[in-house]
Design a protein around this motif. Sequence first.
Motif, PDB file in Angstrom:
ATOM      1  N   HIS A 116      17.239   6.433  10.152  1.00 39.50           N
ATOM      2  CA  HIS A 116      16.257   5.980  11.125  1.00 39.50           C
ATOM      3  C   HIS A 116      15.249   4.974  10.595  1.00 39.50           C
ATOM      4  CE1 HIS A 116      17.689   8.761  14.032  1.00 39.50           C
ATOM      5  NE2 HIS A 116      17.234   9.844  13.430  1.00 39.50           N
ATOM      6  N   TYR A 117      15.162   4.790   9.289  1.00 37.08           N
ATOM      7  CA  TYR A 117      14.020   4.064   8.743  1.00 37.08           C
ATOM      8  C   TYR A 117      14.388   2.856   7.875  1.00 37.08           C
ATOM      9  CZ  TYR A 117      11.515   8.123  10.404  1.00 37.08           C
ATOM     10  OH  TYR A 117      11.009   9.112  11.211  1.00 37.08           O
ATOM     11  N   ALA A 118      13.502   1.868   7.916  1.00 34.43           N
ATOM     12  CA  ALA A 118      13.553   0.716   7.014  1.00 34.43           C
ATOM     13  C   ALA A 118      12.304   0.794   6.141  1.00 34.43           C
ATOM     14  CB  ALA A 118      13.574  -0.584   7.800  1.00 34.43           C
ATOM     15  N   VAL A 119      12.476   0.664   4.844  1.00 39.40           N
ATOM     16  CA  VAL A 119      11.349   0.768   3.906  1.00 39.40           C
ATOM     17  C   VAL A 119      11.157  -0.563   3.193  1.00 39.40           C
ATOM     18  CG1 VAL A 119      10.369   2.018   1.955  1.00 39.40           C
ATOM     19  CG2 VAL A 119      11.871   3.211   3.562  1.00 39.40           C
ATOM     20  N   VAL A 120       9.931  -1.057   3.210  1.00 36.32           N
ATOM     21  CA  VAL A 120       9.574  -2.290   2.487  1.00 36.32           C
ATOM     22  C   VAL A 120       8.654  -1.883   1.341  1.00 36.32           C
ATOM     23  CG1 VAL A 120       9.872  -3.765   4.498  1.00 36.32           C
ATOM     24  CG2 VAL A 120       7.656  -2.725   4.118  1.00 36.32           C
ATOM     25  N   PHE A 121       8.869  -2.438   0.152  1.00 37.84           N
ATOM     26  CA  PHE A 121       8.072  -1.963  -0.987  1.00 37.84           C
ATOM     27  C   PHE A 121       7.975  -2.988  -2.111  1.00 37.84           C
ATOM     28  CE2 PHE A 121      12.448  -0.691  -1.670  1.00 37.84           C
ATOM     29  CZ  PHE A 121      12.678  -0.866  -3.026  1.00 37.84           C
ATOM     30  N   ASP A 122       6.857  -2.896  -2.805  1.00 37.23           N
ATOM     31  CA  ASP A 122       6.646  -3.589  -4.072  1.00 37.23           C
ATOM     32  C   ASP A 122       6.692  -2.489  -5.129  1.00 37.23           C
ATOM     33  OD1 ASP A 122       5.778  -4.868  -6.339  1.00 37.23           O
ATOM     34  OD2 ASP A 122       4.063  -5.861  -5.400  1.00 37.23           O
ATOM     35  N   PRO A 123       7.779  -2.414  -5.900  1.00 38.61           N
ATOM     36  CA  PRO A 123       7.948  -1.269  -6.804  1.00 38.61           C
ATOM     37  C   PRO A 123       6.888  -1.163  -7.891  1.00 38.61           C
ATOM     38  CG  PRO A 123       9.632  -2.933  -7.200  1.00 38.61           C
ATOM     39  CD  PRO A 123       8.924  -3.338  -5.948  1.00 38.61           C
ATOM     40  N   LEU A 124       6.345  -2.303  -8.333  1.00 33.93           N
ATOM     41  CA  LEU A 124       5.322  -2.239  -9.381  1.00 33.93           C
ATOM     42  C   LEU A 124       4.369  -3.426  -9.242  1.00 33.93           C
ATOM     43  CD1 LEU A 124       4.769  -0.118 -11.527  1.00 33.93           C
ATOM     44  CD2 LEU A 124       5.802  -1.643 -13.209  1.00 33.93           C
ATOM     45  N   ASP A 125       3.358  -3.250  -8.429  1.00 38.23           N
ATOM     46  CA  ASP A 125       2.341  -4.278  -8.218  1.00 38.23           C
ATOM     47  C   ASP A 125       1.412  -4.353  -9.429  1.00 38.23           C
ATOM     48  OD1 ASP A 125       0.514  -6.002  -6.434  1.00 38.23           O
ATOM     49  OD2 ASP A 125      -0.811  -4.359  -7.046  1.00 38.23           O
ATOM     50  N   GLY A 126       1.073  -5.573  -9.835  1.00 36.28           N
ATOM     51  CA  GLY A 126       0.152  -5.747 -10.961  1.00 36.28           C
ATOM     52  C   GLY A 126       0.801  -5.595 -12.308  1.00 36.28           C
TER      53      GLY A 126
END
Length: 344
Positions: A116-126
């Motif tokens: 049901h889901y779409a995931v958007v992510f920055d795995p390691l910001d900074g």
Amino acid sequence: MSDHTRTDLVTLSRHVLAEQRAHKDATGDLTLLLISIQLGCKFVATCVRKAGIVNLTGLAGETNVQGEAQKKLDVLANEIFINSLKSSGKVGLMVSEEDETVIVVGEKDRDGGQHHYAVVFDPLDGSSNIEAGVSIGTIFGIYRINKTSADPTTDVLRPGREMVCAGYCMYGSSTNLVLSTGNKSVNGYTLDTTIGEFILTHPNIQVPSRGKIYSVNEGNAVYWDKACTEYFASVKTRTNPKDGKPAPYSARYVGSMVADVHRTLLYGGIFAYPADAKSKDGKLRVLYECFPMAFLMENAGGKASTGKSRMLDLVPTKIHQRSPIFLGSAEDVAEVEALYAKHA
């Protein structure tokens, strides 16, 4: 650490399950997805803590889709979150800062027809701050998939207001996970490494309506537009309306979005990464940096803007699109918007 004299600790899993029971139409799919996300956060937190010991610092010898040099931890964190999200069986699509295209999850990693889901992510910001020991973090946002879409990309090229959940996990002196599923509610959890659980430590976070801190990279001031220049000049020359004495805002800038937004969420004020003559479209990415942080800030009673319009109303056209952003206390952000309207 949690108080071990207490035996009724509210863990993240317990809290999410309680929220699920409170909604009779809940399927439990989002709960399972959030459990997978917290597992990824725990795994990355462990890797960050021992990075200097097991040679996880330094460059991986590659660049990501943004043209940025990838750190070893960038690559590892990306793999951790892709695998953690796949393991939930509830994710059909993913967008990562580290991958050029949308990641479509294969049938074998889907729980029947219930992806049901779409995931958007920055795995390691900074991650540029890793060797310096500065707080870094993971940022994520979740959309419900529109099952009538012919092109999977359209499931994530949607305004941020359509997210059903967003959050971040900060890896620093402690590991803090901040999460919102909307409904004007934002909660913060701290990882107790002795029991391996995130404990509710910051219930119902509310950002003050006005703060006394501004957070921006003033090294770029020479490139700013008139509105931005005027606003940040004004916060340095504020006076106390009661006695007329100087009351300038304090400057605090870590250079890690998660750390700077976390402080802004708790203490108020404003965080900004404006567009300028050098970065005409801004620098931060819309889907997995601006939208999740704007979602959290609004649900905590704050405000998030491009300077000219509400951040969460922006409709992205590319998965790695960039945007200027101003977020924090509602009154502070409103002042920025007023100056952009003045200089329009």
